[in-house]
Design a protein around this motif. Sequence first.
Motif, short mmCIF file in Angstrom:
data_model
loop_
_atom_site.label_atom_id
_atom_site.label_comp_id
_atom_site.label_asym_id
_atom_site.label_seq_id
_atom_site.Cartn_x
_atom_site.Cartn_y
_atom_site.Cartn_z
N LYS A 33 41.04 37.31 44.03
CA LYS A 33 40.68 38.71 44.81
C LYS A 33 40.59 40.10 43.55
O LYS A 33 41.67 40.07 43.02
N ASP A 34 39.62 40.97 44.15
CA ASP A 34 40.52 42.30 43.57
C ASP A 34 40.41 42.69 42.34
O ASP A 34 41.48 43.43 41.76
N ASN A 52 36.11 42.62 46.44
CA ASN A 52 37.16 42.74 47.17
C ASN A 52 37.15 41.08 48.26
O ASN A 52 37.83 40.32 48.96
N ASP A 53 36.25 40.61 48.19
CA ASP A 53 35.15 39.51 49.01
C ASP A 53 36.05 38.40 48.27
O ASP A 53 36.54 38.41 46.46
N GLN A 54 36.29 37.48 48.83
CA GLN A 54 36.60 35.71 48.13
C GLN A 54 35.34 35.49 46.88
O GLN A 54 34.11 35.36 48.35
#
Length: 430
Positions: free
Chosen positions: A366-367, A305-307
Amino acid sequence: MSDIVIKAENLGKKYTIGHKAETGNYTALRDVLMQSASNLWQKTKDLLQGKPIIQGDTMEEVWALKDVSFEIRRGEVVGIIGRNGAGKSTLLKVLSRITEPSAGRVTIKGRVASLLEVGTGFHPELTGRENIYLNGAIMGMARQEIKCKFDEIVAFAEAEKFLDTPVKRYSSGMYVRLAFAVASHLESEILIVDEVLAVGDVAFQKKCLGKMGDVAQEGRTALLVSHNMNSIMRLCSTAILLTDGKVEYFGETDVTIHKYLNKSSYKNAIWENSNYYNPCNYLKPIRLYARDGYGNIIQNSVTKNDQIFIVFEFSVLIKKRDLTIGVSVFDENNQHLFRTLHTDTNENINEEIKFGNNIITCEMPKDILNEGTYLIKFDGSIYKQSWDFNPLNDDDISIKIEVNGDFTVSKYWQNKRAGILAPRIQWRVE
C-alpha cells in the motif's frame, strides 16, 4: 526550408505476398508435377519481365507504409515507435535508400549512416579492419578521413583483439559493437539506428546511448527506432508514432509515447486466455486480474492507499520443481519499476502448487504507487533453465490499472508527488 534535411511526401511501400491454398484433398503425383511445371513457367515469366518472384496460389498486396509525410530538421533526434509490424523498419530502409518507395517521394540532404540489422554493410569474408574502410568508402568518405577516426572506432568497439579476424567468425554482439562504432564515428550528417542495439550487452547498450547523446549535441540529425521508451524519452526531442504503416502522431516525445502506450493491447483490467498462443508445455495461463481488499475485481481505477491484489489463475500441465511465477510493474513511460516473484517470501511455496488448476495471489504494498497508469505483466520461468513468459515483450500477458491521487496524505501537499513512486514513509523527531 534550408534546415530541413529529411522530407517525406505521401510515402508508400507496397509488397505483394503469396498464399498457398489449403484444399485438404488428396494430391496425386501427376498433379504435383503439373503444378511445379506451371509455377516454374510463371517464375520464368516474372524474372524476364523484371517482376519479383512470389510463391503461392493467390496474391495479396500489403502496404507496409501508406501516405507517410513528415519533415525533420537539422540537429533533431527523432524517435520512431509503434507496435511490431507498424512499418518502422520499412521506413528506415526507404530513408537509407536500401529499398525504393512504391509511392510518394523522400528528399534527404547529407550523408546517411545507417545500422538496421546485424551485419548490415559488412562483408563476412573481410576482417574487421577491412570492413571499417569498406563502410567508410560506401558512405563516400576518403581513406584519409576514415584513417583519422580509425583508432576511435576500434577503441569504442573494444575489438582490438579481433581486428584482423574475418567478421564471419564474430558473434552477433561483436558484429553490433563494430557496426555501431563505424556508423556513429564516421562523419555522416544523418544517423539512422534500428532496434539492433538490443543485441549488445547491457554495458555496451549504455555506451551506445551515451554516444547517441553526443551525436545530438554535435548537431547531427538522428533517427532511432526502439521499444525502450526510456531511451526514446532520454534521447529524442520529438517522436513519430506509426500505426499500420501510417503516421498517427508526430510531435513532442512525451505526448507521442503517451498515445502509444494508451492504445497498446494491454488496456484491459482483466486478461483471459482467449486466442492466446501458449509458448510453453508445462503451464497454461487462464486469467490475470487485479482486485481490491473487498474481493471486487478492479475495473477502472483505485486510489493510491487502496489495497491491490494481483490474481493469476493457471493450469499446471507438467509439474516443475523450479517453477518461478511473478509480476513486473511498469509505469506509463514503460519504465520497469520492480519485479516480485512468488518465491520471495516462501521458498517452499512450489510444494503447494498442484497438478491442474491453481490460483495464486500477490498482495501489492500500500501507499507505494504514485498517481498514474501502470502496466502489470506476468513473469514466468523455470529457474536458470527457460524464460517462457517474458514481461519485456510487447504482447505478453498484461493488464492496466489507473491509480488516482490520495489527497488525505497530508494537508501540506495535496497534489501528485514528484517522482515515479510515492511511498508513505514514517517520520519522527528525537
